[in-house]
Every structure is written in C-alpha cells, then in structure tokens.
Design a protein around this motif. Sequence first.
Motif, mmCIF file in Angstrom:
data_model
loop_
_atom_site.group_PDB
_atom_site.id
_atom_site.type_symbol
_atom_site.label_atom_id
_atom_site.label_comp_id
_atom_site.label_asym_id
_atom_site.label_seq_id
_atom_site.Cartn_x
_atom_site.Cartn_y
_atom_site.Cartn_z
ATOM 1 N N VAL A 132 -11.608 -13.964 -5.033
ATOM 2 C CA VAL A 132 -12.514 -13.090 -5.782
ATOM 3 C C VAL A 132 -11.663 -12.118 -6.581
ATOM 4 O O VAL A 132 -11.855 -11.923 -7.764
ATOM 5 C CB VAL A 132 -13.482 -12.339 -4.848
ATOM 6 N N PHE A 133 -10.689 -11.479 -5.893
ATOM 7 C CA PHE A 133 -9.748 -10.577 -6.534
ATOM 8 C C PHE A 133 -8.426 -10.623 -5.781
ATOM 9 O O PHE A 133 -8.426 -10.549 -4.558
ATOM 10 C CB PHE A 133 -10.281 -9.139 -6.555
ATOM 11 N N PRO A 134 -7.316 -10.691 -6.452
ATOM 12 C CA PRO A 134 -7.236 -10.928 -7.902
ATOM 13 C C PRO A 134 -7.701 -12.346 -8.230
ATOM 14 O O PRO A 134 -7.529 -13.258 -7.403
ATOM 15 C CB PRO A 134 -5.761 -10.731 -8.229
ATOM 16 N N PRO A 135 -8.272 -12.510 -9.401
ATOM 17 C CA PRO A 135 -8.757 -13.860 -9.766
ATOM 18 C C PRO A 135 -7.605 -14.825 -9.934
ATOM 19 O O PRO A 135 -6.514 -14.425 -10.339
ATOM 20 C CB PRO A 135 -9.502 -13.624 -11.072
ATOM 21 N N GLU A 136 -7.857 -16.066 -9.606
ATOM 22 C CA GLU A 136 -6.833 -17.082 -9.815
ATOM 23 C C GLU A 136 -6.704 -17.317 -11.309
ATOM 24 O O GLU A 136 -7.685 -17.318 -12.040
ATOM 25 C CB GLU A 136 -7.215 -18.385 -9.116
ATOM 26 N N ALA B 6 -20.617 -9.033 0.108
ATOM 27 C CA ALA B 6 -20.087 -8.756 -1.232
ATOM 28 C C ALA B 6 -20.584 -7.377 -1.665
ATOM 29 O O ALA B 6 -21.736 -7.018 -1.430
ATOM 30 C CB ALA B 6 -20.543 -9.832 -2.205
ATOM 31 N N ASN B 7 -19.683 -6.610 -2.271
ATOM 32 C CA ASN B 7 -19.984 -5.217 -2.561
ATOM 33 C C ASN B 7 -19.245 -4.808 -3.839
ATOM 34 O O ASN B 7 -18.011 -4.872 -3.887
ATOM 35 C CB ASN B 7 -19.531 -4.376 -1.361
ATOM 36 N N GLU B 8 -19.979 -4.386 -4.834
ATOM 37 C CA GLU B 8 -19.389 -4.000 -6.122
ATOM 38 C C GLU B 8 -18.382 -2.867 -5.971
ATOM 39 O O GLU B 8 -17.349 -2.845 -6.646
ATOM 40 C CB GLU B 8 -20.491 -3.617 -7.104
ATOM 41 N N ARG B 9 -18.648 -1.937 -5.077
ATOM 42 C CA ARG B 9 -17.735 -0.796 -4.895
ATOM 43 C C ARG B 9 -16.397 -1.247 -4.299
ATOM 44 O O ARG B 9 -15.342 -0.723 -4.652
ATOM 45 C CB ARG B 9 -18.393 0.281 -4.047
ATOM 46 N N VAL B 10 -16.437 -2.211 -3.400
ATOM 47 C CA VAL B 10 -15.198 -2.737 -2.820
ATOM 48 C C VAL B 10 -14.400 -3.465 -3.901
ATOM 49 O O VAL B 10 -13.180 -3.330 -3.978
ATOM 50 C CB VAL B 10 -15.497 -3.649 -1.607
ATOM 51 N N LEU B 11 -15.090 -4.191 -4.764
ATOM 52 C CA LEU B 11 -14.406 -4.849 -5.885
ATOM 53 C C LEU B 11 -13.773 -3.806 -6.809
ATOM 54 O O LEU B 11 -12.629 -3.955 -7.228
ATOM 55 C CB LEU B 11 -15.376 -5.735 -6.661
ATOM 56 N N GLU B 12 -14.491 -2.724 -7.107
ATOM 57 C CA GLU B 12 -13.923 -1.647 -7.926
ATOM 58 C C GLU B 12 -12.699 -1.041 -7.253
ATOM 59 O O GLU B 12 -11.716 -0.712 -7.922
ATOM 60 C CB GLU B 12 -14.970 -0.560 -8.168
ATOM 61 N N ALA B 13 -12.740 -0.908 -5.939
ATOM 62 C CA ALA B 13 -11.589 -0.373 -5.199
ATOM 63 C C ALA B 13 -10.380 -1.282 -5.364
ATOM 64 O O ALA B 13 -9.266 -0.807 -5.617
ATOM 65 C CB ALA B 13 -11.945 -0.207 -3.724
ATOM 66 N N ALA B 14 -10.595 -2.579 -5.230
ATOM 67 C CA ALA B 14 -9.481 -3.534 -5.387
ATOM 68 C C ALA B 14 -8.927 -3.472 -6.803
ATOM 69 O O ALA B 14 -7.705 -3.470 -7.000
ATOM 70 C CB ALA B 14 -9.953 -4.946 -5.052
ATOM 71 N N GLU B 15 -9.797 -3.404 -7.779
ATOM 72 C CA GLU B 15 -9.366 -3.348 -9.176
ATOM 73 C C GLU B 15 -8.614 -2.061 -9.497
ATOM 74 O O GLU B 15 -7.748 -2.046 -10.371
ATOM 75 C CB GLU B 15 -10.570 -3.494 -10.101
ATOM 76 N N SER B 16 -8.914 -0.987 -8.787
ATOM 77 C CA SER B 16 -8.281 0.308 -9.074
ATOM 78 C C SER B 16 -6.996 0.545 -8.288
ATOM 79 O O SER B 16 -6.281 1.513 -8.548
ATOM 80 C CB SER B 16 -9.257 1.452 -8.787
ATOM 81 N N CYS B 17 -6.684 -0.320 -7.343
ATOM 82 C CA CYS B 17 -5.484 -0.125 -6.522
ATOM 83 C C CYS B 17 -4.243 -0.181 -7.408
ATOM 84 O O CYS B 17 -4.005 -1.184 -8.085
ATOM 85 C CB CYS B 17 -5.409 -1.206 -5.438
ATOM 86 N N PRO B 18 -3.434 0.885 -7.413
ATOM 87 C CA PRO B 18 -2.282 0.924 -8.314
ATOM 88 C C PRO B 18 -1.196 -0.107 -7.992
ATOM 89 O O PRO B 18 -0.392 -0.438 -8.858
ATOM 90 C CB PRO B 18 -1.746 2.351 -8.163
ATOM 91 N N THR B 19 -1.183 -0.616 -6.778
ATOM 92 C CA THR B 19 -0.172 -1.612 -6.409
ATOM 93 C C THR B 19 -0.772 -3.000 -6.172
ATOM 94 O O THR B 19 -0.058 -3.901 -5.727
ATOM 95 C CB THR B 19 0.590 -1.177 -5.141
ATOM 96 N N GLU B 20 -2.056 -3.153 -6.446
ATOM 97 C CA GLU B 20 -2.765 -4.423 -6.236
ATOM 98 C C GLU B 20 -2.576 -4.934 -4.815
ATOM 99 O O GLU B 20 -2.340 -6.113 -4.584
ATOM 100 C CB GLU B 20 -2.354 -5.461 -7.276
ATOM 101 N N ALA B 21 -2.693 -4.025 -3.849
ATOM 102 C CA ALA B 21 -2.495 -4.371 -2.445
ATOM 103 C C ALA B 21 -3.737 -5.002 -1.807
ATOM 104 O O ALA B 21 -3.648 -5.563 -0.723
ATOM 105 C CB ALA B 21 -2.102 -3.121 -1.655
ATOM 106 N N CYS C 125 0.841 -1.209 0.000
ATOM 107 C CA CYS C 125 0.000 0.000 0.000
ATOM 108 C C CYS C 125 0.875 1.258 0.000
ATOM 109 O O CYS C 125 1.776 1.400 0.823
ATOM 110 C CB CYS C 125 -0.920 -0.004 1.217
ATOM 111 N N ILE C 126 0.578 2.172 -0.943
ATOM 112 C CA ILE C 126 1.321 3.433 -1.020
ATOM 113 C C ILE C 126 0.468 4.627 -0.592
ATOM 114 O O ILE C 126 0.880 5.773 -0.726
ATOM 115 C CB ILE C 126 1.886 3.658 -2.443
#
Length: 77
Positions: free
Chosen positions: A72-76, A45-60, A14-15
């Motif tokens: 769920v994320f990142p997908p296997e 389960a929450n679509e906004r939390v999934l969007e947050a994970a997908e938008s994380c620049p470091t995939e933290a 996390c940065i």
Amino acid sequence: MGDRWHVEVDRSLCIGSAQCLHHAPDGFRLDTARQSRPAAPDMDANERVLEAAESCPTEAITITLGGSGEAVFPPEE
C-alpha cells in the motif's frame, strides 16, 4: 467489510520525529527510546495512517494489505 492493513515501522530508520503521531495519534505510539511503533500491527485501512506513512521523513513506515502482502505504501514502482 473494508481492507485490513499490516503496518510496520523500521526502527533502524525511525528518528523519532513523531510526525506519525501528529497525523494518526491513534495509530502509533512512541516507546521509551522515542521510536515509533504501530499501536496495533494489523488494523482497518485508515486514511490518517496512510498520511502518517507519507509524512515520515525517513520513510520508516510500510503498509501492506493483510493476507496478500500487497504494498500500500510505499507503492511498488
């Protein structure tokens, strides 16, 4: 009843960009070091939390299904 997720933030990655807060302000908090953490590690389960994970620049952010631990994320791949 919907799926339950377990959400984690890898603090070594996390940065503090706060993209997660932008996408899911109820799902994440920044601590005094400006690093993200989930507001609650286990949540519905929450679509906004999934969007947050997908938008994380470091995939933290990782999300797994509660109980099974299935990714769920990142997908296997």
